[in-house]
Design a protein around this motif. Structure first.
Motif, mmCIF file in Angstrom:
data_model
loop_
_atom_site.group_PDB
_atom_site.id
_atom_site.type_symbol
_atom_site.label_atom_id
_atom_site.label_comp_id
_atom_site.label_asym_id
_atom_site.label_seq_id
_atom_site.Cartn_x
_atom_site.Cartn_y
_atom_site.Cartn_z
ATOM 1 N N PHE A 100 0.909 -0.765 -0.005
ATOM 2 C CA PHE A 100 0.374 0.032 -0.194
ATOM 3 C C PHE A 100 0.721 0.909 -0.404
ATOM 4 O O PHE A 100 2.252 1.001 0.865
ATOM 5 C CB PHE A 100 -1.207 -0.226 1.049
ATOM 6 C CG PHE A 100 -0.322 0.502 2.593
ATOM 7 C CD1 PHE A 100 0.183 -1.007 3.397
ATOM 8 C CD2 PHE A 100 -0.409 1.194 3.106
ATOM 9 C CE1 PHE A 100 0.984 -0.311 4.510
ATOM 10 C CE2 PHE A 100 0.247 2.190 4.317
ATOM 11 C CZ PHE A 100 0.645 0.545 5.031
ATOM 12 N N GLU A 110 6.326 5.096 -0.442
ATOM 13 C CA GLU A 110 7.127 4.461 0.101
ATOM 14 C C GLU A 110 6.175 2.954 -0.355
ATOM 15 O O GLU A 110 4.893 3.530 -0.405
ATOM 16 C CB GLU A 110 7.371 4.552 0.986
ATOM 17 C CG GLU A 110 7.827 3.987 1.936
ATOM 18 C CD GLU A 110 9.732 3.794 1.078
ATOM 19 O OE1 GLU A 110 9.876 4.655 0.173
ATOM 20 O OE2 GLU A 110 10.157 2.476 0.391
ATOM 21 N N LEU A 112 5.116 -0.032 1.313
ATOM 22 C CA LEU A 112 4.720 0.088 2.687
ATOM 23 C C LEU A 112 4.035 -1.557 2.484
ATOM 24 O O LEU A 112 2.998 -1.845 1.469
ATOM 25 C CB LEU A 112 3.219 1.237 3.477
ATOM 26 C CG LEU A 112 4.096 2.325 2.897
ATOM 27 C CD1 LEU A 112 3.771 3.451 3.687
ATOM 28 C CD2 LEU A 112 5.808 2.502 4.012
ATOM 29 N N TYR A 147 10.620 -4.306 5.878
ATOM 30 C CA TYR A 147 11.916 -4.245 6.513
ATOM 31 C C TYR A 147 11.065 -4.844 8.206
ATOM 32 O O TYR A 147 11.971 -4.929 8.545
ATOM 33 C CB TYR A 147 12.889 -3.075 7.171
ATOM 34 C CG TYR A 147 13.081 -2.335 5.050
ATOM 35 C CD1 TYR A 147 13.724 -3.697 4.811
ATOM 36 C CD2 TYR A 147 12.537 -1.776 4.120
ATOM 37 C CE1 TYR A 147 14.291 -3.436 3.239
ATOM 38 C CE2 TYR A 147 12.839 -0.983 2.831
ATOM 39 C CZ TYR A 147 14.164 -2.442 2.727
ATOM 40 O OH TYR A 147 14.431 -1.902 1.286
ATOM 41 N N ALA A 148 9.937 -4.830 8.193
ATOM 42 C CA ALA A 148 8.922 -4.579 9.647
ATOM 43 C C ALA A 148 7.460 -5.694 9.077
ATOM 44 O O ALA A 148 7.025 -5.394 7.492
ATOM 45 C CB ALA A 148 9.087 -3.474 10.074
ATOM 46 N N LEU A 150 4.217 -5.486 9.746
ATOM 47 C CA LEU A 150 3.108 -4.202 10.156
ATOM 48 C C LEU A 150 1.706 -5.258 11.243
ATOM 49 O O LEU A 150 0.999 -6.084 10.660
ATOM 50 C CB LEU A 150 2.395 -3.798 8.750
ATOM 51 C CG LEU A 150 1.350 -2.553 9.005
ATOM 52 C CD1 LEU A 150 2.656 -1.543 10.086
ATOM 53 C CD2 LEU A 150 0.918 -1.675 8.157
ATOM 54 N N LEU A 216 20.689 -3.578 8.956
ATOM 55 C CA LEU A 216 19.189 -3.902 7.702
ATOM 56 C C LEU A 216 19.765 -3.775 6.537
ATOM 57 O O LEU A 216 20.874 -3.157 6.709
ATOM 58 C CB LEU A 216 18.799 -2.476 7.942
ATOM 59 C CG LEU A 216 16.381 -2.676 7.749
ATOM 60 C CD1 LEU A 216 16.144 -4.061 7.996
ATOM 61 C CD2 LEU A 216 16.463 -1.609 7.380
ATOM 62 N N MET B 13 0.712 2.965 10.419
ATOM 63 C CA MET B 13 2.199 3.817 9.811
ATOM 64 C C MET B 13 1.847 4.945 9.118
ATOM 65 O O MET B 13 2.906 4.929 9.052
ATOM 66 C CB MET B 13 2.477 2.685 8.378
ATOM 67 C CG MET B 13 3.297 1.966 7.697
ATOM 68 S SD MET B 13 5.345 2.128 8.918
ATOM 69 C CE MET B 13 4.747 0.907 7.416
ATOM 70 N N PHE B 46 4.552 -2.836 17.115
ATOM 71 C CA PHE B 46 5.598 -1.605 16.870
ATOM 72 C C PHE B 46 6.661 -1.744 17.599
ATOM 73 O O PHE B 46 7.535 -0.666 17.389
ATOM 74 C CB PHE B 46 4.449 -0.058 16.949
ATOM 75 C CG PHE B 46 3.542 -0.377 15.546
ATOM 76 C CD1 PHE B 46 2.847 -1.095 15.210
ATOM 77 C CD2 PHE B 46 3.928 0.919 14.877
ATOM 78 C CE1 PHE B 46 1.615 -1.370 14.225
ATOM 79 C CE2 PHE B 46 3.489 1.228 14.099
ATOM 80 C CZ PHE B 46 2.011 0.425 13.660
ATOM 81 N N GLN B 49 9.758 -3.052 16.768
ATOM 82 C CA GLN B 49 10.322 -3.754 15.280
ATOM 83 C C GLN B 49 10.875 -1.859 15.707
ATOM 84 O O GLN B 49 11.227 -1.240 14.052
ATOM 85 C CB GLN B 49 9.831 -3.785 14.410
ATOM 86 C CG GLN B 49 9.184 -5.067 14.389
ATOM 87 C CD GLN B 49 7.518 -5.350 13.495
ATOM 88 O OE1 GLN B 49 8.285 -5.584 12.389
ATOM 89 N NE2 GLN B 49 6.609 -5.121 13.673
ATOM 90 N N PRO B 51 14.098 -0.437 15.060
ATOM 91 C CA PRO B 51 14.614 0.274 13.890
ATOM 92 C C PRO B 51 14.053 -0.313 12.282
ATOM 93 O O PRO B 51 14.108 0.824 11.816
ATOM 94 C CB PRO B 51 16.123 -1.112 14.190
ATOM 95 C CG PRO B 51 15.746 -1.306 15.742
ATOM 96 C CD PRO B 51 14.129 -1.141 15.944
ATOM 97 N N ALA B 52 13.759 -0.873 11.799
ATOM 98 C CA ALA B 52 12.593 -1.229 10.868
ATOM 99 C C ALA B 52 11.532 0.106 10.331
ATOM 100 O O ALA B 52 11.930 -0.046 9.488
ATOM 101 C CB ALA B 52 11.952 -2.540 10.856
ATOM 102 N N LEU B 53 11.112 -0.185 11.667
ATOM 103 C CA LEU B 53 10.094 0.671 11.419
ATOM 104 C C LEU B 53 10.670 2.159 11.069
ATOM 105 O O LEU B 53 10.019 3.376 10.442
ATOM 106 C CB LEU B 53 8.992 1.523 13.133
ATOM 107 C CG LEU B 53 8.090 -0.321 12.763
ATOM 108 C CD1 LEU B 53 6.974 -0.256 13.748
ATOM 109 C CD2 LEU B 53 7.156 0.025 11.278
ATOM 110 N N THR B 55 13.511 3.034 9.935
ATOM 111 C CA THR B 55 13.561 3.263 8.534
ATOM 112 C C THR B 55 12.990 3.717 7.392
ATOM 113 O O THR B 55 12.584 4.030 6.506
ATOM 114 C CB THR B 55 14.050 2.053 8.287
ATOM 115 O OG1 THR B 55 15.527 0.972 8.466
ATOM 116 C CG2 THR B 55 14.653 0.797 6.568
ATOM 117 N N TYR B 56 11.051 3.175 7.346
ATOM 118 C CA TYR B 56 10.482 3.409 6.782
ATOM 119 C C TYR B 56 9.832 4.708 7.174
ATOM 120 O O TYR B 56 9.644 5.519 6.344
ATOM 121 C CB TYR B 56 8.827 2.562 7.141
ATOM 122 C CG TYR B 56 9.244 0.950 6.228
ATOM 123 C CD1 TYR B 56 8.753 1.117 5.229
ATOM 124 C CD2 TYR B 56 8.828 -0.224 7.627
ATOM 125 C CE1 TYR B 56 8.820 -0.191 4.473
ATOM 126 C CE2 TYR B 56 8.724 -0.895 6.640
ATOM 127 C CZ TYR B 56 8.448 -1.308 5.638
ATOM 128 O OH TYR B 56 8.617 -2.369 4.643
#
Lengths: 283, 260
Positions: A100, A110, A112, A147-148, A150, A216, B13, B46, B49, B51-53, B55-56
């Protein structure tokens, strides 16, 4: 235009190369991939150069705009422009990302990750079917890097992708670099992962470079493709045992065209090594 | 029926990416999920995670902010000097004005936000004009091509009207914003008239105009050259006709149209 025209390794058409490519007929690139968002609704010198190539050479199209896993209504104006674009380019299919990008009509620009949940599977299947019904060519969905997760997942990524692609009855744009990057970040065996997947749905490959940032690995499209990713492409092609077009993506640190053509040739050799008998291998 | 969990996760997000208060996120990375009324397990995911979040957050914000940095370097230099650029960008992100999925629409959305909110314009009254001027050449360079169906000719006659090329813009500013630079971002307050156009080769160009010439180019789009000149008190038509031929030659004017 037949789908059989699309074999071997193609390149993403990027603005810094437009002038050079427009003047090169014997470039050896079997097809280009272009993003409609970069062409539709644009004008001026770069747009004219882009069309001179798109009207001349075989083209596949790959979109960024549709937010297939999102909840916002489709952008009707975009869809109208897209339909005309797909028809004019003669692409045999159009691909989008399984992700999305917009929330409450705000675009986040981005890719996601959709939550790996039963509800999201049902929702995304319905959206993909609806989108397919609005397109003049078959829709492919591409697996993304993530990377994560959701929220708390209810299933594995592999099951999520499989259920959506099969449920929506669409093709799969398999990005082997994304599989590799996810395997590094989440610690799984990419070949084992691919073995579980509906490879009969694969119509196209993407391949690209990536970069490590701390703990990462990020899908940057900004570096040469590394050998393990090429090997993963070959391994998958061998399992498929058929020609599937491979597209080399390069969106950052874009090198001179000659360097990119050399990178394409390296990948073409790897492609031919799997699919062509030795006496007819070529670059 | 309760609201979709998938949608609430997506909203969390979006909030994590766009909202400005990083201290709040650092104090509790589960905050965006909590605000969406998600279950504790999702809130905890949430928190687990970070570091990964983040990054987004970094990647998406880079995608949204880079077009602003690329399009408005002088505005950025002005605001960075006053330590106000980051605040301006965050206020824009807070307003949730990026609706289009085209990268090329991010900078125009920012300009639209500046115009409607008048952000910073009590302190920098030229700010909107400066941003407009920075975007102008980009818009002209990329304006969609069209074919002119109407019958036009290349040599102007006094009874003709002017048909500008679709990309051509005649603009008026209260400041000489086109002379501002990153090194000297504050423009002089003086009435300024510009013609922004795309050359026949597709390159953007900018030309300074007098007030009378600017008014003439606009007026002669709907009235004849002779009527427009008379209305503006322009008596020496020789240089004006020469300019019109030049503007047609460079691509600013599509052509001239005789009365129907």
């Amino acid at each position: 235009m037949t789908q059989g025209r699309f074999t071997g390794v193609g390149l993403g058409l990027r603005r810094p190369h437009l002038e050079q490519v427009a003047g090169l007929e014997g470039h050896g690139v079997p097809f280009w991939e272009t993003c409609p968002e970069n062409v539709v609704g644009d004008g001026g010198r770069f747009n004219r150069l882009a069309w001179s190539i798109l009207d001349r050479d075989p083209v596949l199209t790959h979109g960024l705009a549709m937010s297939v896993g999102g909840f916002d209504t489709w952008d009707q104006e975009y869809l109208r422009g897209l339909e005309q674009f797909l028809i004019r380019t003669g692409t045999p299919w159009h691909s989008e990302h399984l992700c999305f990008t917009t929330v409450d009509d705000n675009c986040l620009h981005e890719l996601l990750p959709i939550p790996f949940t039963r509800e999201a599977v049902r929702h995304t299947i319905a959206r993909a079917k609806d989108l397919q019904a609005r397109l003049p060519v078959p829709l492919l969905l591409e697996n993304i890097t993530y990377y994560a997760e959701l929220g708390v997942p209810e299933m594995a990524e592999a099951d999520f992708i499989t259920e959506v692609i099969e449920g929506a009855d669409v093709g799969w744009l398999l990005d082997v670099n994304n599989v590799y990057v996810n395997s590094v970040n989440f610690g799984f065996d990419p070949k084992e992962w691919l073995s579980r997947m509906p490879l009969d749905r694969v119509k196209q490959f993407h391949i690209a470079g990536h970069k490590r940032f701390g703990n990462l690995t990020v899908d940057t499209h900004g570096a040469d493709v590394i050998e393990p990713v090429i090997e993963l492409m070959q391994w998958t092609l061998a399992r498929l045992g058929r020609h599937v077009p491979v597209l080399l993506e390069r969106d950052n640190h874009i090198p001179d065209l000659n360097l990119l053509l050399a990178e394409r040739s390296r990948l073409q050799l790897a492609y031919d090594a799997v699919l062509l008998p030795s006496e007819v291998r070529h670059v | 029926m309760s609201e979709s969990r998938t949608l609430r996760l997506q909203r969390a997000m979006a909030s994590l990416i766009l909202d400005g208060d990083e201290n709040l996120l650092e104090a509790d990375p589960g905050f965006p999920a909590q605000m969406q009324g998600l279950a504790e397990a999702d809130v905890q995911s949430f928190r687990d995670q970070v570091p990964a979040l983040m990054t987004y957050r970094e990647l998406a914000r880079m995608s949204l902010i880079e077009p602003l940095e690329d399009t408005f370097p002088i505005l950025r230099a002005l605001l960075e000097e006053a330590d106000a650029w980051d605040g301006c960008v965050q206020a824009f992100l807070d307003a949730r004005r990026v609706k289009s999925s085209h990268y090329r629409d991010i900078a125009p959305a920012f300009l639209g936000w500046l115009a409607t909110t008048q952000w910073g314009q009590d302190r920098w009254p030229f700010l909107l004009e400066l941003a407009h001027a920075e975007l102008l050449e980009v818009l002209v360079a990329h304006f969609p091509d069209t074919t002119t169906a109407e019958e036009i000719h290349a040599d102007p006659e006094l009874e003709d009207r002017i048909l500008l090329e679709v990309a051509t813009q005649v603009v008026a500013y209260r400041h000489a914003v086109h002379k501002a630079s990153e090194a000297s971002p504050i423009p002089v307050a003086t009435p300024t008239y510009l013609l922004a156009y795309r050359s026949r080769e597709g390159e953007p160009g900018l030309m300074e105009l007098t007030q009378a010439t600017a008014a003439f180019l606009v007026m002669a789009g709907t009235q004849t050259l002779a009527e427009s000149a008379r209305a503006l008190g322009l008596t020496d038509l020789g240089p004006l006709m020469h300019l019109l031929r030049d503007l047609h030659r460079v691509g600013a004017i599509a052509g001239f149209q005789a009365p129907i």
